[in-house]
Write a protein that holds these residues in place. Sequence first.
Motif, mmCIF file in Angstrom:
data_model
loop_
_atom_site.group_PDB
_atom_site.id
_atom_site.type_symbol
_atom_site.label_atom_id
_atom_site.label_comp_id
_atom_site.label_asym_id
_atom_site.label_seq_id
_atom_site.Cartn_x
_atom_site.Cartn_y
_atom_site.Cartn_z
ATOM 1 N N THR A 186 0.861 -1.191 0.000
ATOM 2 C CA THR A 186 0.000 0.000 0.000
ATOM 3 C C THR A 186 0.888 1.228 0.000
ATOM 4 N N LEU A 187 0.688 2.115 -0.964
ATOM 5 C CA LEU A 187 1.529 3.311 -1.033
ATOM 6 C C LEU A 187 0.879 4.445 -0.241
ATOM 7 N N PRO A 188 1.680 5.347 0.305
ATOM 8 C CA PRO A 188 1.118 6.523 1.002
ATOM 9 C C PRO A 188 0.414 7.440 -0.005
ATOM 10 N N ASN B 128 8.726 4.769 4.099
ATOM 11 C CA ASN B 128 8.836 4.312 5.486
ATOM 12 C C ASN B 128 9.400 2.894 5.572
ATOM 13 N N THR C 189 8.188 -0.023 6.443
ATOM 14 C CA THR C 189 7.448 -1.160 5.877
ATOM 15 C C THR C 189 7.811 -1.339 4.410
ATOM 16 N N LEU C 190 7.763 -0.218 3.673
ATOM 17 C CA LEU C 190 8.025 -0.288 2.241
ATOM 18 C C LEU C 190 9.485 -0.649 1.970
HETATM 19 C C1 LIG Z 1 4.156 2.950 5.549
HETATM 20 O O1 LIG Z 1 3.210 3.504 4.632
HETATM 21 C C2 LIG Z 1 2.123 2.650 4.264
HETATM 22 C C3 LIG Z 1 1.266 3.416 3.262
HETATM 23 O O2 LIG Z 1 0.880 4.653 3.750
HETATM 24 C C4 LIG Z 1 1.337 2.222 5.477
HETATM 25 O O3 LIG Z 1 0.306 1.325 5.084
HETATM 26 C C5 LIG Z 1 2.261 1.601 6.482
HETATM 27 O O4 LIG Z 1 1.578 1.273 7.667
HETATM 28 C C6 LIG Z 1 3.415 2.543 6.825
HETATM 29 N N1 LIG Z 1 4.343 1.886 7.736
HETATM 30 C C7 LIG Z 1 4.879 2.517 8.786
HETATM 31 C C8 LIG Z 1 5.828 1.748 9.620
HETATM 32 O O5 LIG Z 1 4.577 3.662 9.053
#
Ligand SMILES: *[C@@H]1O[C@H](CO)[C@@H](O)[C@H](O)[C@H]1NC(C)=O
Length: 605
Positions: A267-269, A308, A310-311
Motif C-alpha cells: 500500500t503506497l502513502p 517508510n 514497511t516499504l
Molecule cells: C508505511 O506507509 C504505508 C502506506 O501509507 C502504510 O500502510 C504503512 O503502515 C506505513 N508503515 C509505517 C511503519 O509507518
Amino acid sequence: MSASTSSDGVVERVQNFVAENKRAVLLGAALTVAAIGGVAYYASTSRRSDDGDPEKGDRKKKKASKSSKKTKSGKDEDGPLLEEAKPKTADEEPLTEEQIAAMSTEERKNAAASLKGLGNTAYQKHDFSRAVDLYTRAIAVSPAPEPVFYSNRAACYMNMKPPVYESVVRDCDSALELDNRYIKSLLRRATALEQLERYEDALRDFTTATILEQFRNDNASQSVERVLKKLATQKGQEILATREPRLPSHTFVSAYFGAFRTRALPTLPENPTTGDQNLLSAVQALAACDYAHSFSLINEALDQGLSNKTLEAEAYNLRGTFKFLFGDVPGAKADLQASLDLVPSLTQSLVKLASVHMEQGDPQQAFECFEEAIKQNSEDPDIYYHRGQGKHFSTSILFIMNEFDQAAENYTKSTELDDQFVFSHIQLAVAQYKSGHVANSMATFRRTLKQFPERSEPFNYYGELLLDSQRYADALEKFDKAIEIEKQKTPPPPINVLPLVNKGLALYQQSGKPELAQQHCEEALELDAECEAAVATLAQLHLQQQQLVKATEMFKRQADLARSEPELVNALTYQFATGAQIEFVKNYPDMMPQLGQIARGMMMQ
Ligand SMILES: *[C@@H]1O[C@H](CO)[C@@H](O)[C@H](O)[C@H]1NC(C)=O
Ligand SMILES: *[C@@H]1O[C@H](CO)[C@@H](O)[C@H](O)[C@H]1NC(C)=O
Ligand SMILES: *[C@@H]1O[C@H](CO)[C@@H](O)[C@H](O)[C@H]1NC(C)=O
C-alpha cells in the motif's frame, strides 16, 4: 523451490536410470558393459607383453620370484634381467657419432640392448641419473627407435628427486608415437601431466589406458575419477569467477518465487515518492513474470529511497531474493537481514534467509531462522512448507524415514494454515510416498487433483510417483493431462515443460526406445530452451547411445544453465569425461567397431 526440486529429481533419476553406477557414468554407460561383464571385447587388439619396464623388474625382485627368473628365457629381449647375460659393451665412454656410423646394424642392436641392461641395473639401484645416461646412449646407438628406451628413461625422470615431469612427458610422447598402446607410458605420462596440473591431458591418457585395459585396471579407472574431479572443480571455479552474473532459467525463477505465497501489493502513502512507485511497479513486473525488469525497478526503488520502514523492508526482501537467484549469496543475506532489521516480523524474509542457508548446506542456521520465524508469526504457512524441505539434507539412510515423516507433518501444518497453496499438498504427498505410506500418498494426490484441476503440477508429480511404481499407462495419462493444461496457457510465458520430459522418460522406460525420450526432450526444448531437465536428459541419452559429440554439446549447455557450483561441476564432469572418450575414438579409430558393438549390446538389454 518445488518445481526446481522436481527438475533436479528428473535429472537425478535420469542419471541413475541410464547409468547403474558412478564409474558407468564417468566412463560412458555403454563402455561399462565391458567392465561389468568383463567381456574381452578388446582381446584381439595387439598388446605388448612384458616391456622390460625397470619398475616392473623392481617389483618382481621384491616379490622374490626366483621361479620367474628361471622361466624368463634369454629370448625375452626386453627383460630387465637380461644383464645377467653379461653385456658386451660396458664401456663408460659414450660412443661418438663416427663410432656409431662405423658399426653394423647387428652391433648397434647389441650395444643398445646391453646399454639398456645396464640402465635397468642402475635403475634398480636407484641411480637414476646414471640410468638416464645409459638409456640416452642406448637411444643414440640403437639402429631403430625403441619405445621401451624412452619409457624406461621416463621412469627415471619420474623417480628423480625432485621428479622432472616435463622430461617424463617428452619421453612418453616419444614412446607413444612409436606405440600408441603402450599402457605403461600412457599411465606414466598421465601421472606426470596430473602433477603438472595439465588435467585435461592427464584425463585423456588415463581414459585411454582404462579403455585399452578393458576396464580391468582399477588404478587407471580410479585415476580417471580423481582427475575428472580436479579438472571439473578447477574449471568450475574459473567459470564462476569470470562469468557475468545473470538470472537462472525462467522455469527456475518462477519456481523459486512460486514456492512462496504471493504477497499483497504494497500500500503506497497518499503522496508516494518515485521510489515507492518503483517498488509497486517492481512487484507488478514480478507478478507478470518480467523478472529482469522487476530487478532493475527494485534497484531503482532502493536507490531513490522509500517513504517508510514497511516499504523499505519489502524492497530489501525482493532485492535479496533476486540477489540470491543471481548467485550473490552474501548480497542476498545482507538484503534479507536489512529487511529484518527494519521489520523483524517480516517472516518471509526469515524463511528466505533460511532457504539461502539450506541451499548452502547449512541446515543448522536454516533451522534457527525457522525457529525465529515461528516466534514472530507461528501462523505463517510458508514457514512449515519450507521447513519441510529441510529433508533434502539428510545424508544418513537411517534418518530419512523419520525426516520424511517430520516433513510430512510440516506440510500438513502448512496446508492447515492455508490450503490454497498447491505445492504444500504436492510435497505432502511426495513425503508420504517417500516415508513408505504409499496409499496415503495416492489419496493425497487424488484429493489435490480435485482441488486444483487447473494446475499441471499435481498431475506431473503424481505421474512421477506412478512412473516410480512402474505404472506406465497411468503415469502417461497424468503427464498428458499436465501437458494439456500447460499448452492451454495464454499468453504463454515459457510453459512448464517438465511433464513432456517425464512423458518421454515414461515411454522410454516402457518401450526401451531412447528415441522416444529424445523426441519429447527436443520438443520440450523448443518450448523452453532453458529447461535443465530436458538438456540433462538429452545429454544422458546421447551418452548412452555413444553419440559422444551430441552428448558433449548437451553437457556444455547444461554447464551454461547451471546455477550453483555443484551443478556446474556435475555438468563439467560429464562434459570432460565425454570429451576424453571422443579423443579416444579420434586417436584409436580402429577401436570404433568394438565400441559400437558394446553400445548395441547395451541397447538390447
Ligand atoms: C508505511 O506507509 C504505508 C502506506 O501509507 C502504510 O500502510 C504503512 O503502515 C506505513 N508503515 C509505517 C511503519 O509507518
Ligand atoms: C596407481 O597410480 C598412482 C598414480 O598414478 C601411482 O602412484 C601408484 O603407484 C599406482 N598403483 C599401482 C598399484 O599401480
Ligand atoms: C517439522 O520439522 C521440524 C524439523 O524438522 C520438526 O522438529 C517438527 O517436529 C516437524 N513438525 C511440525 C509439526 O512442526
